[in-house]
Design an enzyme around this catalytic site. Structure first.
Site, PDB file in Angstrom:
ATOM      1  N   ASN A 115      -5.429   0.654  18.474  1.00 18.00           N
ATOM      2  CA  ASN A 115      -5.486  -0.552  17.637  1.00 18.00           C
ATOM      3  C   ASN A 115      -5.807  -1.841  18.403  1.00 18.00           C
ATOM      4  OD1 ASN A 115      -4.586   1.487  16.003  1.00 18.00           O
ATOM      5  ND2 ASN A 115      -3.036   0.310  14.950  1.00 18.00           N
TER       6      ASN A 115
ATOM      7  N   LYS B 204       3.288   8.499  17.833  1.00 19.87           N
ATOM      8  CA  LYS B 204       2.426   7.682  16.947  1.00 19.87           C
ATOM      9  C   LYS B 204       2.260   6.289  17.547  1.00 19.87           C
ATOM     10  CE  LYS B 204       0.348   6.750  12.916  1.00 19.87           C
ATOM     11  NZ  LYS B 204       0.859   5.830  11.963  1.00 19.87           N
TER      12      LYS B 204
ATOM     13  N   SER C 138       0.825  -1.216   0.000  1.00 21.42           N
ATOM     14  CA  SER C 138       0.000   0.000   0.000  1.00 21.42           C
ATOM     15  C   SER C 138       0.862   1.270   0.000  1.00 21.42           C
ATOM     16  CB  SER C 138      -0.893   0.009   1.238  1.00 21.42           C
ATOM     17  OG  SER C 138      -1.573  -1.212   1.346  1.00 21.42           O
ATOM     18  N   LEU C 139       1.663   1.421   1.057  1.00 20.99           N
ATOM     19  CA  LEU C 139       2.409   2.676   1.199  1.00 20.99           C
ATOM     20  C   LEU C 139       3.539   2.773   0.155  1.00 20.99           C
ATOM     21  CD1 LEU C 139       1.799   4.936   3.131  1.00 20.99           C
ATOM     22  CD2 LEU C 139       3.536   4.070   4.666  1.00 20.99           C
ATOM     23  N   GLY C 140       4.202   1.661  -0.111  1.00 19.69           N
ATOM     24  CA  GLY C 140       5.286   1.658  -1.108  1.00 19.69           C
ATOM     25  C   GLY C 140       4.768   2.071  -2.481  1.00 19.69           C
TER      26      GLY C 140
ATOM     27  N   GLU D 135       1.606  -5.980  13.686  1.00 22.91           N
ATOM     28  CA  GLU D 135       2.883  -5.373  14.096  1.00 22.91           C
ATOM     29  C   GLU D 135       2.939  -5.229  15.634  1.00 22.91           C
ATOM     30  OE1 GLU D 135       4.479  -2.907  10.300  1.00 22.91           O
ATOM     31  OE2 GLU D 135       2.737  -1.999  11.243  1.00 22.91           O
TER      32      GLU D 135
ATOM     33  N   ASN E 148     -13.085   2.171  14.791  1.00 27.17           N
ATOM     34  CA  ASN E 148     -12.452   3.109  15.728  1.00 27.17           C
ATOM     35  C   ASN E 148     -13.492   3.877  16.542  1.00 27.17           C
ATOM     36  OD1 ASN E 148     -10.093   2.282  14.606  1.00 27.17           O
ATOM     37  ND2 ASN E 148      -9.619   4.199  13.543  1.00 27.17           N
TER      38      ASN E 148
ATOM     39  N   ASN F  51       5.618   1.693  10.938  1.00 24.77           N
ATOM     40  CA  ASN F  51       4.951   2.116  12.163  1.00 24.77           C
ATOM     41  C   ASN F  51       5.658   1.521  13.364  1.00 24.77           C
ATOM     42  OD1 ASN F  51       2.768   3.813  11.911  1.00 24.77           O
ATOM     43  ND2 ASN F  51       1.286   2.172  11.566  1.00 24.77           N
TER      44      ASN F  51
END
Ligand code: NAD
Ligand code: KPL
Length: 325
Positions: A212, A204, A29-31, A284, A222, A124
């Site tokens: 989470n 963060k 996703s981020l890449g 994570e 959330n 993260n």
């Protein structure tokens, strides 16, 4: 739909690239979000895919990344060069966008290519960055704390779901921003140079630890946590204590109102950890609650709510057959 074409490299090559180019490791996703925006601005971008099988899958899917930007109602394909880690060209700038638990093993096959390189770590949590810096002691590592949001609709197709910010910094050379920050500006990648990047990452981490795990345990979006403030408030207070003791008092204040504001702003969303669990992917946890509890122990802090949350999450993950360490 525009198609930006760059030469597609499908097999290992030994030629040196003529000018600075951006390599991207971890084309999820981020890449993909970073790769496509850099390419959009005319930068040379090369994707490093895990192995020959993944490279074939990329080629079979058309050999391009698709970026959807709902805010701009646009959808653009970028035919980007792709290669496997055993390619012999040197790497100058590397964006690393694997999950925290994959980073060091993903970098290992690139070791001989990274002399003089600069590496951006987008993970993260905390712990993976320190592991990379130990693994690459002679390579400049820039740490990134990102509040942007992206998800994959299909392999090689990414949706830029959330506008956010990227704080970049170098804990070893906090006052030396790299000259290539202008590349990010050209590519419309929001960014701020953060002299206190460790403080940013801790903050963060604290927000992710407060939100989470509870979304996983309560199996909720959330926003539902707004009704369970009594559960996350004591966790925030302990996280504030941890951040202060870990040397980041400036990042420790007012966590409760910030968590509340994030819950309101993202009330319809599922947290990234919830989504990982839902899709039976490893979380994570080690780099979020795991890191927080290990640091608390190292600092001699008693943080019972945080420790209990960690244990409950570990039990839940084990029951689901997912890694809990
Ligand atoms: P992702 O799972 O979508 O992408 C990770 C990619 O890394 C996958 O494509 C995977 O195949 C690849 N990969 C794993 N091992 C590899 C290897 N050995 N060689 C090559 N590629 C390998 O993950 P993501 O959502 O993009 O998240 C990446 C990091 O960014 C995480 O630490 C996450 O917490 C952080 N982050 C993500 C977002 C987001 O919106 N997605 C926002 C902020 C921070
Ligand atoms: O960053 C997030 C995540 O899901 O990982 C939050 C801030 C909790 C938003 O969902």
């Amino acid at each position: 739909m525009a198609l930006v074409t760059q030469p597609l490299i499908s097999s290992p090559t030994i030629s040196e690239p003529a000018k600075a180019c951006w390599h991207v490791l971890g084309v999820g996703s981020l890449g993909s979000l970073w790769a496509t925006r850099l390419a959009q601005a005319g930068h040379e971008v090369r994707l490093i895919l895990r192995d020959a099988e993944r490279l074939s899958a990329y080629q079979a899917a058309g050999g391009y990344l698709r970026l959807q930007q709902p805010q701009q109602q646009s959808c653009t394909d970028y035919a980007l060069a792709a290669e496997t880690p055993d390619t012999i060209t040197s790497i100058q700038r590397l964006v690393v966008a694997c999950k925290a638990y994959d980073v060091v093993s993903a970098l290992k096959p690139l070791l001989s290519r990274l002399q003089g390189a600069e590496v951006l770590l987008l993970q993260n949590g905390l712990g993976s960055q320190q592991a990379v810096m130990e693994f690459l002691p002679h390579t400049r590592c820039l740490l990134v704390s990102s509040t942007e949001g992206a998800y994959r609709q299909q392999p090689f197709q990414v949706v830029h779901a959330g506008v956010g910010q990227n704080w970049l910094g170098d804990p070893l050379r906090p006052q030396q921003p790299p000259e290539w920050l202008k590349d990010l500006a050209q590519a419309n990648i929001p960014h701020v140079w953060a002299e206190n990047i460790m403080g940013r990452l801790w903050r963060k981490l604290a927000i992710n630890c407060a939100i989470n795990p509870l979304t996983v345990l309560l199996r909720c979006r959330n926003g539902v946590l707004l009704e369970h403030q009594s559960q996350w408030e004591p966790i925030c207070l302990e996280l504030q204590q941890l951040l202060s003791s870990a040397g980041h008092p400036e990042s420790a204040h007012d966590l409760i109102p910030e968590v509340q504001q994030i819950l309101q702003a993202t009330q319809a969303n599922y947290s990234s950890m919830y989504q990982d669990v839902k899709q039976a992917r490893p979380t994570e946890i080690t780099y979020l609650l795991g890191y927080a509890c290990t640091e608390a122990q190292r600092l001699g802090l008693e943080l019972p709510h945080l420790q209990r949350l960690h244990q409950q999450l570990q039990q839940e993950l084990s029951a689901l057959g997912l890694p809990s360490h």
